[in-house]
Design an enzyme around this catalytic site. Structure first.
Site, PDB file in Angstrom:
ATOM      1  N   PRO A 227       0.821  -1.226   0.000  1.00 24.86           N
ATOM      2  CA  PRO A 227       0.000   0.000   0.000  1.00 24.86           C
ATOM      3  C   PRO A 227       0.851   1.270   0.000  1.00 24.86           C
ATOM      4  O   PRO A 227       0.367   2.342  -0.363  1.00 24.86           O
ATOM      5  CB  PRO A 227      -0.804  -0.091   1.300  1.00 24.86           C
ATOM      6  CG  PRO A 227      -0.602  -1.454   1.843  1.00 24.86           C
ATOM      7  CD  PRO A 227       0.617  -2.027   1.202  1.00 24.86           C
TER       8      PRO A 227
ATOM      9  N   GLU B 226       1.113  -7.897   8.826  1.00 24.37           N
ATOM     10  CA  GLU B 226       1.274  -6.439   8.772  1.00 24.37           C
ATOM     11  C   GLU B 226       2.267  -6.016   7.691  1.00 24.37           C
ATOM     12  O   GLU B 226       2.457  -4.825   7.453  1.00 24.37           O
ATOM     13  CB  GLU B 226       1.719  -5.891  10.133  1.00 24.37           C
ATOM     14  CG  GLU B 226       0.666  -5.993  11.220  1.00 24.37           C
ATOM     15  CD  GLU B 226      -0.665  -5.370  10.805  1.00 24.37           C
ATOM     16  OE1 GLU B 226      -0.693  -4.174  10.504  1.00 24.37           O
ATOM     17  OE2 GLU B 226      -1.668  -6.106  10.785  1.00 24.37           O
TER      18      GLU B 226
ATOM     19  N   ARG C 222      -2.562  -9.816 -20.798  1.00 26.38           N
ATOM     20  CA  ARG C 222      -3.325  -9.407 -21.977  1.00 26.38           C
ATOM     21  C   ARG C 222      -2.551  -8.498 -22.915  1.00 26.38           C
ATOM     22  O   ARG C 222      -2.963  -8.268 -24.044  1.00 26.38           O
ATOM     23  CB  ARG C 222      -4.668  -8.791 -21.578  1.00 26.38           C
ATOM     24  CG  ARG C 222      -4.581  -7.574 -20.704  1.00 26.38           C
ATOM     25  CD  ARG C 222      -5.967  -7.083 -20.326  1.00 26.38           C
ATOM     26  NE  ARG C 222      -6.704  -6.586 -21.475  1.00 26.38           N
ATOM     27  CZ  ARG C 222      -6.428  -5.448 -22.121  1.00 26.38           C
ATOM     28  NH1 ARG C 222      -5.445  -4.692 -21.730  1.00 26.38           N
ATOM     29  NH2 ARG C 222      -7.138  -5.077 -23.167  1.00 26.38           N
TER      30      ARG C 222
ATOM     31  N   ASP D 149      -4.983  -1.069 -29.503  1.00 26.09           N
ATOM     32  CA  ASP D 149      -3.813  -0.242 -29.753  1.00 26.09           C
ATOM     33  C   ASP D 149      -4.183   1.160 -30.190  1.00 26.09           C
ATOM     34  O   ASP D 149      -3.579   2.123 -29.759  1.00 26.09           O
ATOM     35  CB  ASP D 149      -2.916  -0.866 -30.822  1.00 26.09           C
ATOM     36  CG  ASP D 149      -2.113  -2.013 -30.231  1.00 26.09           C
ATOM     37  OD1 ASP D 149      -2.107  -2.143 -29.002  1.00 26.09           O
ATOM     38  OD2 ASP D 149      -1.506  -2.760 -31.011  1.00 26.09           O
TER      39      ASP D 149
HETATM   40  C1  9D3 Z   1      -4.875  -2.795   8.695  1.00 16.24           C
HETATM   41  C2  9D3 Z   1      -3.420  -2.886   8.521  1.00 16.24           C
HETATM   42  N1  9D3 Z   1      -2.875  -1.629   8.027  1.00 16.24           N
HETATM   43  C3  9D3 Z   1      -2.581  -0.727   9.146  1.00 16.24           C
HETATM   44  C4  9D3 Z   1      -2.505   0.687   8.708  1.00 16.24           C
HETATM   45  C5  9D3 Z   1      -1.660  -1.840   7.257  1.00 16.24           C
HETATM   46  C6  9D3 Z   1      -1.788  -2.816   6.162  1.00 16.24           C
HETATM   47  C7  9D3 Z   1      -1.013  -3.955   6.163  1.00 16.24           C
HETATM   48  C8  9D3 Z   1      -1.124  -4.863   5.132  1.00 16.24           C
HETATM   49  C9  9D3 Z   1      -2.664  -2.601   5.120  1.00 16.24           C
HETATM   50  C10 9D3 Z   1      -2.783  -3.542   4.078  1.00 16.24           C
HETATM   51  C11 9D3 Z   1      -2.008  -4.654   4.105  1.00 16.24           C
HETATM   52  C12 9D3 Z   1      -2.098  -5.643   3.005  1.00 16.24           C
HETATM   53  N2  9D3 Z   1      -2.122  -5.010   1.688  1.00 16.24           N
HETATM   54  C13 9D3 Z   1      -1.299  -5.369   0.718  1.00 16.24           C
HETATM   55  O1  9D3 Z   1      -0.519  -6.285   0.881  1.00 16.24           O
HETATM   56  C14 9D3 Z   1      -1.340  -4.637  -0.538  1.00 16.24           C
HETATM   57  C15 9D3 Z   1      -2.200  -3.588  -0.981  1.00 16.24           C
HETATM   58  C16 9D3 Z   1      -3.306  -2.926  -0.382  1.00 16.24           C
HETATM   59  O2  9D3 Z   1      -3.748  -3.187   0.732  1.00 16.24           O
HETATM   60  N3  9D3 Z   1      -3.922  -1.931  -1.114  1.00 16.24           N
HETATM   61  C17 9D3 Z   1      -3.522  -1.570  -2.356  1.00 16.24           C
HETATM   62  N4  9D3 Z   1      -2.499  -2.154  -2.944  1.00 16.24           N
HETATM   63  C18 9D3 Z   1      -1.854  -3.157  -2.252  1.00 16.24           C
HETATM   64  S1  9D3 Z   1      -0.528  -3.985  -2.837  1.00 16.24           S
HETATM   65  C19 9D3 Z   1      -0.393  -4.926  -1.492  1.00 16.24           C
END
Ligand code: 9D3
Length: 243
Positions: free
Chosen positions: A82, A109, A147, A162
């Site tokens: 994220p 986490e 794709r 394209d």
């Molecule tokens: C509730 C936990 N969060 C605390 C602020 C942190 C958190 C940890 C792990 C939030 C999401 C995740 C898991 N997310 C991903 O592994 C992830 C993700 C996403 O949650 N949103 C957008 N793209 C991605 S890419 C990987």
């Protein structure tokens, strides 16, 4: 790189990813860091230093799994996170040119920060919402990349993609029957005049993009005909509103 390799393998059995794999255009190998865990219980996570909720993925199993995967070919290690840069179609196009890459999906986490420093080349998000792990993001990557591989789509579809409406929203689609509850298919689509149909579709694409995603129009350059079609769409909508 995932603690749930079956999630990845199963999803690659559907749609375009399946076709790309069958044609030999795409190879997806799901690696499980758990198989590289050397401790007695094969654990891959541990409690966070500093306390707090949740668990953190440990460095050793993931680092060893990545080293093993890298022996199959080079390419960047991309951490699905994220905190990463948001994926868009321009990035998908760029990565579709690369022969190899490692997608790292986190659970819990997240991963130990030192793993990012040691093994990760780039961090990528798929959007501003919270997932429970990186696998859905990795699957988004695989689908979007598959794709674009030359030969993965039919000729017709790829030629269309394209040129015709790159960067715009899609136009409305219809199939039989011609009328449902008094709602009929737009007449131009029944007429068989191909140039008229193309113009109508382009106008709808432009109009919908203008209505729903005006931000996208900032990234495309409209030719004279497209500008005229959009102006026509806007004028017709304003007329409809004033009635
Ligand atoms: C509730 C936990 N969060 C605390 C602020 C942190 C958190 C940890 C792990 C939030 C999401 C995740 C898991 N997310 C991903 O592994 C992830 C993700 C996403 O949650 N949103 C957008 N793209 C991605 S890419 C990987």
């Amino acid at each position: 790189m995932t603690l749930f390799p079956e999630m990845i393998r199963d999803c690659c059995r559907y749609g375009i990813p399946r076709i790309a794999v069958e044609k030999g255009l795409l190879k997806v190998v799901a690696w499980n860091p758990r198989e590289y865990a050397t401790n007695r219980h094969r654990s891959v996570d541990d409690r966070p230093y500093g306390g707090g909720p949740g668990m953190v993925m440990q460095v050793q199993p993931v680092a060893d799994a990545i080293k093993s995967a890298r022996r199959m070919g080079g390419g960047p290690v991309l951490y699905m996170s994220p905190q990463g840069r948001r994926l868009d179609q321009a990035a998908v196009r760029r990565f579709a040119q690369m022969p190899h890459m490692v997608l790292l999906a986190g659970r819990y986490e997240g991963i130990d920060e030192r793993l990012i420093e040691q093994e990760v080349d780039e961090e990528w998000s798929i959007g501003d919402y919270v997932l429970s792990g990186g696998e859905p993001a990795a699957l988004v990557w695989i689908d979007a990349l598959a794709r674009l591989l030359p030969g993965a789509l039919g000729d017709e579809e790829s030629a269309l993609r394209d040129s015709f409406m790159d960067g715009l929203l899609d136009y409305p689609h219809y199939t039989r029957p011609e009328s449902i509850d008094g709602k009929s298919v737009p007449g131009v689509l029944l007429g068989g005049n191909h140039a008229d149909i193309e113009r109508w579709r382009m106008k709808e694409s432009l109009g919908r993009t203008w209505q729903r995603r005006p931000d996208l129009l900032e990234h495309v350059t409209l030719n004279n005909e497209q500008q005229a079609l959009l102006a026509e769409f806007i004028r017709e909508r304003q007329l409809a509103e004033s009635e």
